[in-house]
Design a protein around this motif. Structure first.
Motif, PDB file in Angstrom:
ATOM      1  N   THR A  95      45.979 -29.463 -20.070  1.00 51.64           N
ATOM      2  CA  THR A  95      46.655 -29.805 -21.335  1.00 51.64           C
ATOM      3  C   THR A  95      45.675 -30.271 -22.393  1.00 51.64           C
ATOM      4  OG1 THR A  95      46.977 -32.115 -20.723  1.00 51.64           O
ATOM      5  CG2 THR A  95      48.723 -30.564 -20.114  1.00 51.64           C
ATOM      6  N   ARG A  96      44.460 -30.638 -21.979  1.00 51.46           N
ATOM      7  CA  ARG A  96      43.436 -31.148 -22.897  1.00 51.46           C
ATOM      8  C   ARG A  96      43.953 -32.327 -23.736  1.00 51.46           C
ATOM      9  NH1 ARG A  96      39.194 -31.354 -22.426  1.00 51.46           N
ATOM     10  NH2 ARG A  96      40.090 -32.038 -20.487  1.00 51.46           N
ATOM     11  N   TRP A  97      44.729 -33.207 -23.091  1.00 51.26           N
ATOM     12  CA  TRP A  97      45.204 -34.395 -23.832  1.00 51.26           C
ATOM     13  C   TRP A  97      44.039 -35.290 -24.214  1.00 51.26           C
ATOM     14  CZ3 TRP A  97      44.428 -39.248 -21.689  1.00 51.26           C
ATOM     15  CH2 TRP A  97      44.351 -39.376 -20.306  1.00 51.26           C
ATOM     16  N   GLU A  98      42.952 -35.118 -23.496  1.00 48.35           N
ATOM     17  CA  GLU A  98      41.725 -35.852 -23.846  1.00 48.35           C
ATOM     18  C   GLU A  98      41.326 -35.599 -25.303  1.00 48.35           C
ATOM     19  OE1 GLU A  98      38.254 -34.074 -22.056  1.00 48.35           O
ATOM     20  OE2 GLU A  98      37.146 -35.970 -22.137  1.00 48.35           O
ATOM     21  N   GLU A  99      41.527 -34.349 -25.749  1.00 50.01           N
ATOM     22  CA  GLU A  99      41.101 -33.971 -27.103  1.00 50.01           C
ATOM     23  C   GLU A  99      42.053 -34.487 -28.177  1.00 50.01           C
ATOM     24  OE1 GLU A  99      40.422 -29.733 -27.113  1.00 50.01           O
ATOM     25  OE2 GLU A  99      39.390 -29.812 -25.177  1.00 50.01           O
ATOM     26  N   TYR A 100      43.213 -34.917 -27.726  1.00 47.76           N
ATOM     27  CA  TYR A 100      44.180 -35.513 -28.664  1.00 47.76           C
ATOM     28  C   TYR A 100      43.903 -37.000 -28.835  1.00 47.76           C
ATOM     29  CZ  TYR A 100      48.650 -37.520 -30.141  1.00 47.76           C
ATOM     30  OH  TYR A 100      49.633 -38.249 -30.789  1.00 47.76           O
ATOM     31  N   VAL A 101      43.586 -37.677 -27.738  1.00 50.50           N
ATOM     32  CA  VAL A 101      43.379 -39.129 -27.845  1.00 50.50           C
ATOM     33  C   VAL A 101      41.974 -39.489 -28.326  1.00 50.50           C
ATOM     34  CG1 VAL A 101      45.165 -39.662 -26.159  1.00 50.50           C
ATOM     35  CG2 VAL A 101      42.803 -39.413 -25.370  1.00 50.50           C
ATOM     36  N   ASN A 102      41.019 -38.598 -28.099  1.00 53.08           N
ATOM     37  CA  ASN A 102      39.667 -38.815 -28.623  1.00 53.08           C
ATOM     38  C   ASN A 102      39.575 -38.074 -29.954  1.00 53.08           C
ATOM     39  OD1 ASN A 102      36.975 -38.664 -29.313  1.00 53.08           O
ATOM     40  ND2 ASN A 102      36.253 -38.260 -27.222  1.00 53.08           N
ATOM     41  N   LYS A 103      39.424 -38.812 -31.052  1.00 54.68           N
ATOM     42  CA  LYS A 103      39.525 -38.197 -32.382  1.00 54.68           C
ATOM     43  C   LYS A 103      38.191 -37.715 -32.950  1.00 54.68           C
ATOM     44  CE  LYS A 103      43.997 -39.274 -32.615  1.00 54.68           C
ATOM     45  NZ  LYS A 103      44.982 -38.255 -32.190  1.00 54.68           N
ATOM     46  N   VAL A 104      37.132 -37.727 -32.186  1.00 52.17           N
ATOM     47  CA  VAL A 104      35.836 -37.252 -32.701  1.00 52.17           C
ATOM     48  C   VAL A 104      35.928 -35.752 -32.995  1.00 52.17           C
ATOM     49  CG1 VAL A 104      33.384 -36.905 -32.163  1.00 52.17           C
ATOM     50  CG2 VAL A 104      34.535 -39.003 -31.439  1.00 52.17           C
ATOM     51  N   ARG A 105      35.417 -35.328 -34.151  1.00 48.78           N
ATOM     52  CA  ARG A 105      35.460 -33.916 -34.533  1.00 48.78           C
ATOM     53  C   ARG A 105      34.146 -33.518 -35.178  1.00 48.78           C
ATOM     54  NH1 ARG A 105      39.218 -34.528 -31.738  1.00 48.78           N
ATOM     55  NH2 ARG A 105      41.412 -34.066 -32.106  1.00 48.78           N
ATOM     56  N   ASP A 106      33.847 -32.207 -35.169  1.00 55.23           N
ATOM     57  CA  ASP A 106      32.646 -31.721 -35.849  1.00 55.23           C
ATOM     58  C   ASP A 106      32.998 -31.318 -37.286  1.00 55.23           C
ATOM     59  OD1 ASP A 106      33.827 -29.219 -35.786  1.00 55.23           O
ATOM     60  OD2 ASP A 106      32.337 -28.302 -34.451  1.00 55.23           O
ATOM     61  N   LYS A 107      32.072 -30.642 -37.986  1.00 53.30           N
ATOM     62  CA  LYS A 107      32.303 -30.359 -39.409  1.00 53.30           C
ATOM     63  C   LYS A 107      33.432 -29.353 -39.640  1.00 53.30           C
ATOM     64  CE  LYS A 107      28.764 -26.855 -39.612  1.00 53.30           C
ATOM     65  NZ  LYS A 107      27.439 -26.435 -39.835  1.00 53.30           N
ATOM     66  N   HIS A 108      33.813 -28.613 -38.597  1.00 51.21           N
ATOM     67  CA  HIS A 108      34.959 -27.709 -38.729  1.00 51.21           C
ATOM     68  C   HIS A 108      36.224 -28.329 -38.127  1.00 51.21           C
ATOM     69  CE1 HIS A 108      32.615 -24.448 -40.336  1.00 51.21           C
ATOM     70  NE2 HIS A 108      31.753 -24.542 -39.332  1.00 51.21           N
ATOM     71  N   ASN A 109      36.169 -29.649 -37.963  1.00 48.56           N
ATOM     72  CA  ASN A 109      37.296 -30.384 -37.394  1.00 48.56           C
ATOM     73  C   ASN A 109      37.613 -29.963 -35.954  1.00 48.56           C
ATOM     74  OD1 ASN A 109      39.032 -32.517 -37.759  1.00 48.56           O
ATOM     75  ND2 ASN A 109      40.709 -31.260 -38.525  1.00 48.56           N
ATOM     76  N   ARG A 110      36.582 -29.573 -35.225  1.00 54.24           N
ATOM     77  CA  ARG A 110      36.770 -29.165 -33.833  1.00 54.24           C
ATOM     78  C   ARG A 110      36.331 -30.288 -32.897  1.00 54.24           C
ATOM     79  NH1 ARG A 110      33.256 -23.706 -34.370  1.00 54.24           N
ATOM     80  NH2 ARG A 110      31.761 -25.341 -34.902  1.00 54.24           N
ATOM     81  N   PHE A 111      36.983 -30.365 -31.749  1.00 54.97           N
ATOM     82  CA  PHE A 111      36.553 -31.309 -30.728  1.00 54.97           C
ATOM     83  C   PHE A 111      35.297 -30.730 -30.077  1.00 54.97           C
ATOM     84  CE2 PHE A 111      36.583 -32.922 -26.364  1.00 54.97           C
ATOM     85  CZ  PHE A 111      36.777 -34.278 -26.570  1.00 54.97           C
ATOM     86  N   PRO A 112      34.182 -31.468 -30.126  1.00 52.49           N
ATOM     87  CA  PRO A 112      32.951 -30.885 -29.572  1.00 52.49           C
ATOM     88  C   PRO A 112      32.879 -31.010 -28.044  1.00 52.49           C
ATOM     89  CG  PRO A 112      32.494 -32.903 -30.850  1.00 52.49           C
ATOM     90  CD  PRO A 112      33.983 -32.791 -30.733  1.00 52.49           C
ATOM     91  N   ALA A 113      32.296 -30.006 -27.425  1.00 55.71           N
ATOM     92  CA  ALA A 113      32.119 -30.026 -25.964  1.00 55.71           C
ATOM     93  C   ALA A 113      31.461 -31.321 -25.522  1.00 55.71           C
ATOM     94  CB  ALA A 113      31.261 -28.840 -25.536  1.00 55.71           C
ATOM     95  N   THR A 114      30.486 -31.768 -26.320  1.00 52.50           N
ATOM     96  CA  THR A 114      29.695 -32.935 -25.927  1.00 52.50           C
ATOM     97  C   THR A 114      30.514 -34.221 -25.840  1.00 52.50           C
ATOM     98  OG1 THR A 114      29.086 -33.048 -28.261  1.00 52.50           O
ATOM     99  CG2 THR A 114      27.469 -32.080 -26.775  1.00 52.50           C
ATOM    100  N   GLU A 115      31.736 -34.209 -26.416  1.00 50.37           N
ATOM    101  CA  GLU A 115      32.615 -35.379 -26.312  1.00 50.37           C
ATOM    102  C   GLU A 115      33.475 -35.334 -25.047  1.00 50.37           C
ATOM    103  OE1 GLU A 115      33.449 -38.330 -27.922  1.00 50.37           O
ATOM    104  OE2 GLU A 115      31.477 -38.000 -28.806  1.00 50.37           O
ATOM    105  N   SER A 116      33.498 -34.188 -24.362  1.00 51.39           N
ATOM    106  CA  SER A 116      34.427 -34.044 -23.241  1.00 51.39           C
ATOM    107  C   SER A 116      33.891 -34.714 -21.988  1.00 51.39           C
ATOM    108  CB  SER A 116      34.686 -32.560 -22.954  1.00 51.39           C
ATOM    109  OG  SER A 116      33.501 -31.950 -22.468  1.00 51.39           O
ATOM    110  N   LEU A 117      34.814 -35.178 -21.164  1.00 50.57           N
ATOM    111  CA  LEU A 117      34.419 -35.771 -19.882  1.00 50.57           C
ATOM    112  C   LEU A 117      33.669 -34.731 -19.039  1.00 50.57           C
ATOM    113  CD1 LEU A 117      34.779 -38.328 -18.053  1.00 50.57           C
ATOM    114  CD2 LEU A 117      36.704 -37.124 -17.009  1.00 50.57           C
ATOM    115  N   ALA A 118      34.136 -33.474 -19.133  1.00 52.23           N
ATOM    116  CA  ALA A 118      33.514 -32.404 -18.344  1.00 52.23           C
ATOM    117  C   ALA A 118      32.027 -32.275 -18.677  1.00 52.23           C
ATOM    118  CB  ALA A 118      34.227 -31.079 -18.599  1.00 52.23           C
TER     119      ALA A 118
END
Ligand SMILES: [Zn+2]
Length: 425
Positions: free
Chosen positions: A91-114
């Motif tokens: 579900t990638r709920w991690e990307e919803y609760v962690n609000k860090v984004r790059d310049k295109h408003n994308r959740f960066p891989a480097t922020e993921s637990l994986a």
């Protein structure tokens, strides 16, 4: 039929993940029973044998959506039971609760637990599915599981089907002046003029972007059909350099269709949170195909720039009428964003609803590995090895390896070589 007893909380979430794991991945029939006294996931087989999996996550947050908090992201996957862990990945709920984004408003891989825990290159959900399968087989060796074949999906996002600097005389004059003044190259200018003239007559032999013939040849030789995702409109900024009404785009669509390859939508930069716009764009491409007498129907989508909001994009695309999406990779790193190499039904985390929309996870986008702005491995052995390893991991589970290579990313001769090697290995 299996009987699975669950605690009476987070029922929609639990039902979803059980459905995906047991039904979609393993191919087992089951029914779910909610029980107020139940503390764990209790799986009862036909022969009455029981497996109990300790519930380590959901019961801690019994109210609806209470789990959706930044502090609830585990520090290690091992803290979660296999169902909560799979739910976390799919579900990638991690990307919803962690609000860090790059310049295109994308959740960066480097922020993921994986990424942080070093398992972005592992299909962990597939590993859990195997564990579960082996556990069940221990108790009942007669169980029959779904069988699958490995699949290779090759796809192309058509951002710049041809060199856009020679699209019209204004562009040619502007960029041509740059050749002479800035780059001080009459040769470049002459080549550009030649390209302008040839492209006008739809002869693309001098255009390095127009690689569709070669692209389809390579795929056909490998026994597969590719998918080409077209941006339905580029009226807003940051999109392609064409419109569907352009005659040469229509000719390209007909040509791709005549060779039996798939056409899909490359949802424009502005659509990933806008359901009406997404629907409009799908309809635009649908209408174009039918007006051209093309009988294939649009079923698939990939978002431009891989822009994605895990809390709304799945329902946006479902509303637009797609059957599947294949945006599922991070732009800055290849690998298993969803932890899985199987297609699966998506979940709307805010409305707590399983969707009909399937995610077909993208595993490698060529520029994530090659380009300086991302991993920057260039055309090295190492880059090739990264792609081959990921493909092998998908095939190990009879899963799907989905590779995105842009038609406009064949300018170096190493591009073609690497592409062919990954397709053929
Ligand atoms: Zn794109």
């Amino acid at each position: 039929m299996l009987k699975i007893t669950i605690p009476n909380n987070n029922v929609a979430e639990r039902n979803y993940i059980l459905d995906v794991m047991f039904n979609e991945f393993l191919g087992l029939d089951f029914k779910v029973v909610e029980n107020d006294d139940c503390q764990d996931w209790i799986i009862e087989l036909q022969n009455k044998k029981i497996v109990t999996i300790k519930d380590t996550f959901f019961s801690k947050y019994p109210k609806a959506k209470e789990y959706l908090k930044l502090e609830n992201i585990p520090s290690k996957m091992e803290e979660l039971d296999i169902f909560a862990a799979s739910f976390f990945m799919l579900t990638r709920w991690e990307e919803y609760v962690n609000k860090v984004r790059d310049k295109h408003n994308r959740f960066p891989a480097t922020e993921s637990l994986a990424y942080k825990q070093g398992f972005l290159d592992r299909p962990v959900v597939n590993e859990y599915v195997e564990m579960l399968k082996n556990m069940l087989l221990e108790l009942d060796s007669n169980l029959k599981f779904k069988t699958r074949d490995s699949k290779l999906f090759i796809s192309c996002d058509v951002d710049q089907p041809y060199d856009c600097t020679v699209e019209n005389i204004q562009n040619l004059i502007r960029v041509g002046a740059g050749d002479i003044v800035k780059r001080k190259s009459i040769k470049e200018f002459a080549k550009r003029v030649r390209r302008y003239i040839f492209n006008k007559f739809e002869n693309y032999k001098y255009d390095e972007n127009y690689t569709f013939d070669w692209y389809m040849d390579v795929c056909e030789k490998a026994g597969i059909k590719a998918t080409f995702y077209f941006v339905p409109t580029s009226k807003e900024p940051q999109n392609g350099c064409y419109e569907l009404k352009n005659k040469k785009i229509q000719n390209l669509l007909k040509y791709i269709d005549s060779r039996g390859h798939e056409i899909g939508v490359h949802g424009s930069y502005q659509t990933y949170q806008d359901k009406e716009k997404a629907k409009l764009q799908k309809n635009m491409l649908d209408d174009t195909l039918s007006s051209l007498g093309i009988s294939q129907k649009i079923v698939g989508n990939r978002q431009h720039y891989l822009r994605w909001d895990s809390s709304v994009t799945p329902s946006v695309l479902e509303y637009a009428g797609f059957l599947y999406d294949t945006t599922g990779s991070y732009a800055d790193r290849p690998g298993f964003r969803y932890g899985v190499c199987y297609e699966f039904s998506m979940f709307d985390i805010l409305n707590r609803k399983k969707l009909k929309l399937k995610q077909r996870p993208l595993i490698v986008m060529e520029c994530s590995v090659i380009d300086k702005s991302y991993m920057g491995l260039g055309y090295t052995k190492e880059a090739l090895q990264v792609m081959k390893d990921l493909k092998q991991k998908c095939f190990k589970y009879n899963g799907s390896f989905s590779l995105l290579w842009h038609n406009s990313h064949f300018k170096a001769k190493e591009d073609k070589k690497m592409f062919e090697e990954v397709v053929q290995c």
